[in-house]
Design a protein around this motif. Structure first.
Motif, short mmCIF file in Angstrom:
data_model
loop_
_atom_site.label_atom_id
_atom_site.label_comp_id
_atom_site.label_asym_id
_atom_site.label_seq_id
_atom_site.Cartn_x
_atom_site.Cartn_y
_atom_site.Cartn_z
N ALA A 170 -4.52 7.48 4.57
CA ALA A 170 -5.07 7.11 5.87
C ALA A 170 -4.97 5.60 6.09
O ALA A 170 -4.67 5.14 7.20
CB ALA A 170 -6.52 7.58 5.98
N ALA A 171 -5.19 4.83 5.04
CA ALA A 171 -5.09 3.36 5.15
C ALA A 171 -3.65 2.95 5.46
O ALA A 171 -3.40 2.06 6.28
CB ALA A 171 -5.58 2.70 3.86
N VAL A 172 -2.70 3.61 4.79
CA VAL A 172 -1.28 3.31 5.05
C VAL A 172 -0.94 3.66 6.50
O VAL A 172 -0.20 2.94 7.17
CB VAL A 172 -0.37 4.08 4.06
CG1 VAL A 172 1.08 4.05 4.50
CG2 VAL A 172 -0.52 3.49 2.65
N GLU A 173 -1.51 4.76 7.00
CA GLU A 173 -1.28 5.16 8.38
C GLU A 173 -1.83 4.10 9.35
O GLU A 173 -1.18 3.75 10.34
CB GLU A 173 -1.93 6.51 8.65
CG GLU A 173 -1.24 7.30 9.76
CD GLU A 173 -1.99 8.59 10.08
OE1 GLU A 173 -2.60 9.18 9.17
OE2 GLU A 173 -1.98 8.97 11.28
N ASN A 174 -3.02 3.59 9.05
CA ASN A 174 -3.58 2.51 9.86
C ASN A 174 -2.66 1.29 9.86
O ASN A 174 -2.39 0.70 10.91
CB ASN A 174 -4.96 2.08 9.32
CG ASN A 174 -6.10 2.85 9.97
OD1 ASN A 174 -5.92 3.47 11.01
ND2 ASN A 174 -7.26 2.80 9.36
N LEU A 175 -2.18 0.91 8.68
CA LEU A 175 -1.31 -0.27 8.57
C LEU A 175 0.01 -0.03 9.29
O LEU A 175 0.50 -0.91 10.03
CB LEU A 175 -1.05 -0.59 7.09
CG LEU A 175 -2.23 -1.22 6.33
CD1 LEU A 175 -2.06 -1.07 4.82
CD2 LEU A 175 -2.39 -2.70 6.70
N SER A 176 0.59 1.15 9.12
CA SER A 176 1.89 1.45 9.75
C SER A 176 1.76 1.48 11.27
O SER A 176 2.64 1.00 11.99
CB SER A 176 2.43 2.81 9.28
OG SER A 176 2.35 2.91 7.90
N THR A 177 0.66 2.07 11.75
CA THR A 177 0.44 2.14 13.19
C THR A 177 0.31 0.73 13.77
O THR A 177 0.86 0.43 14.83
CB THR A 177 -0.84 2.96 13.51
OG1 THR A 177 -0.73 4.23 12.86
CG2 THR A 177 -1.00 3.16 15.00
N ALA A 178 -0.43 -0.12 13.05
CA ALA A 178 -0.60 -1.50 13.52
C ALA A 178 0.75 -2.24 13.51
O ALA A 178 1.08 -2.97 14.45
CB ALA A 178 -1.61 -2.23 12.65
N ALA A 210 0.84 -1.20 0.00
CA ALA A 210 0.00 0.00 0.00
C ALA A 210 0.87 1.25 0.00
O ALA A 210 0.53 2.26 -0.64
CB ALA A 210 -0.94 0.00 1.19
N GLY A 211 2.00 1.21 0.70
CA GLY A 211 2.93 2.33 0.70
C GLY A 211 3.47 2.59 -0.70
O GLY A 211 3.58 3.74 -1.14
#
Lengths: 301, 301
Positions: free
Chosen positions: B268-276, B249-250
């Motif tokens: 925003a989706a990449v941020e969710n994935l990175s945070t997880a 996704a990145g």
């Protein structure tokens, strides 16, 4: 099944790169009765495929020269080009690259293939390694129509939902970035946020599931309307406007956040709606957001 | 069709609020053969419905006292309560409120109804005014099972896809916030971004449409898996991990942004994935993002 090979082309297909996905590809070809050569930078991975009736080959030059169809599946376009450098003869061969890459990398690799005398097909794998060889498997191909005609039967043996989508070589990559990356990953991330909130409020999974099905059916219809509106530039609507959506989505965001959810996806959606409203599209339909999708809206179509 | 009315209850239903949606509701009831009273703060809107066989009523007290079923459709819960204040007798009546509101507002209004001697049903309208009365129309109801049994036939005449989903009165509101707001609006916003990019790169609408259908089918399957994983807390996977999705996704985000797209949803989706991934869930499946959906992950389930 060697009928389509030239004289010295002993194998139907050579698979370059034997990671999880490359190994799945090689096994699916072999299972369909094709003779398969496999090469990997560290030979052990190719050798591990020998028990599946696949011929491990130590030299990438030998592997490529043993066939008319070369399927590369390495992590990046860069590693693919580096790996293929030692090959001395591409004449009469087709290179199919299934790495994930950007459209400009596809263009560069197509040129590289042409300079080396090979036909080129680009592919985007939009399924899991476990699916390869089944009716669930989907690989999108674009590029040389002649190469597709030549190798369609062999490539389609990888999976029933695969398709040759366009003679524009970058189309598979663009669709992978846009539809699988930007749409699917974002939509699924939004669903995780939504389900976390809804289930956290004590709604049962069955009730959630029922409404999800209806909503996804709505999404299916709306996606076709979205594409038509973006192509035509017609964004007038007799349904809910961007202003209406912005208000409703803003209220939903407040409820989510009050309940302790971060709601990143909905926050981004509200930002899209607000930006579109601020740019003067508030009385238009939802899809008029396309005009503020560009980083510099002034340059947007 | 006055068989279900008490002695002095002359109308089958009273519609409170005659905006676009309220008027559509009143017309649909009338078309199904029910006798309908209509009240609106500015009487002209109620009077405009007289030609559709609806009885405009000047006093909200008279309107409510003329029936056992009161369907309110005003912009907010606050305006609804204010409008209903003059009503002197709710005995034997059911209030159905179809305004959009937060779950806590639903709880407050249910208590208000109980204090005034009325049964209460909450409803979320998840379709357009144009759909009301057709098989496409969907209103979700939750609350008093007795009230639903009493008025199911009348309420279902508004639209074929409606459903009574739960005796927990807040469920319709929670689902509206989560599934329609957080999921549908976000997913559709992501689709607008994706389609803007893909069509802007010259891919045809037909090719985009074909892959969209496959992708939405994937989303349908994945949504059920997501809910099951969130309920069970089991996030181990033999498919792609959060790390894998984050990387892919990145890369897609970089391609989108290089092409001049803002790609807010994918960012925003990449941020969710990175945070997880940063929180230690990188080797788990996609749905493990549920653990970082809360504003304070430490408090997440």
């Amino acid at each position: 099944m060697t009928e389509s090979n030239g004289g010295s082309r002993a194998n139907d297909v050579a698979v370059i790169g034997c990671g999880l996905m490359g190994s799945a590809l090689a096994r699916a070809f072999a299972k369909s009765g094709y003779s398969v050569a496999a090469w990997n930078r560290t030979p052990e991975r190719a050798e591990a495929l020998a028990c599946d009736g696949i011929t491990p080959v130590r030299s990438v030059d030998d592997a490529v020269r043993s066939t008319r169809l070369v399927v590369a599946c390495m992590s990046t376009y860069e590693t693919t080009v580096a790996a293929l450098k030692p090959v001395t003869d591409w004449e009469g061969a087709t290179l199919v690259n299934l790495a994930s890459g950007a459209p400009y990398e596809v263009t560069v690799l197509e040129r590289w293939a042409a300079e080396h005398g090979a036909e080129y097909l680009d592919g985007s794998i939009v399924c899991y390694p476990q699916d390869i060889g089944s009716s669930e498997a989907a690989v999108l191909y674009s590029g040389s129509p002649a190469a597709w005609t030549d190798h369609e039967r062999t490539l389609m043996s990888l999976g029933g939902s695969s398709a040759y989508i366009s003679d524009r070589v970058t189309d598979a990559s663009v669709l992978n970035v846009g539809v699988v990356g930007a749409f699917y990953v974002s939509a699924l991330s939004a669903y995780v946020e939504a389900a976390t909130y809804v289930l956290g409020q004590g709604v049962t999974a069955d009730v959630l599931h029922a409404l999800t099905q209806v909503t996804i059916e709505g999404l299916r219809k709306a996606s076709a309307e979205a594409a038509a509106a973006i192509v035509s530039g017609e964004h007038a609507t007799d349904k809910a406007t961007i202003d209406t959506y912005a208000e409703a989505a803003g209220a939903a965001l407040a409820v989510m956040q009050d309940s302790g959810q971060r709601a990143r996806m909905l926050a981004a959606a509200v930002e899209n709606l607000s930006t579109a409203a601020a740019s003067g599209s508030g009385s238009l339909g939802f899809f008029a957001q396309t005009t503020v999708a560009a980083a510099d809206p002034a340059k947007a179509v």
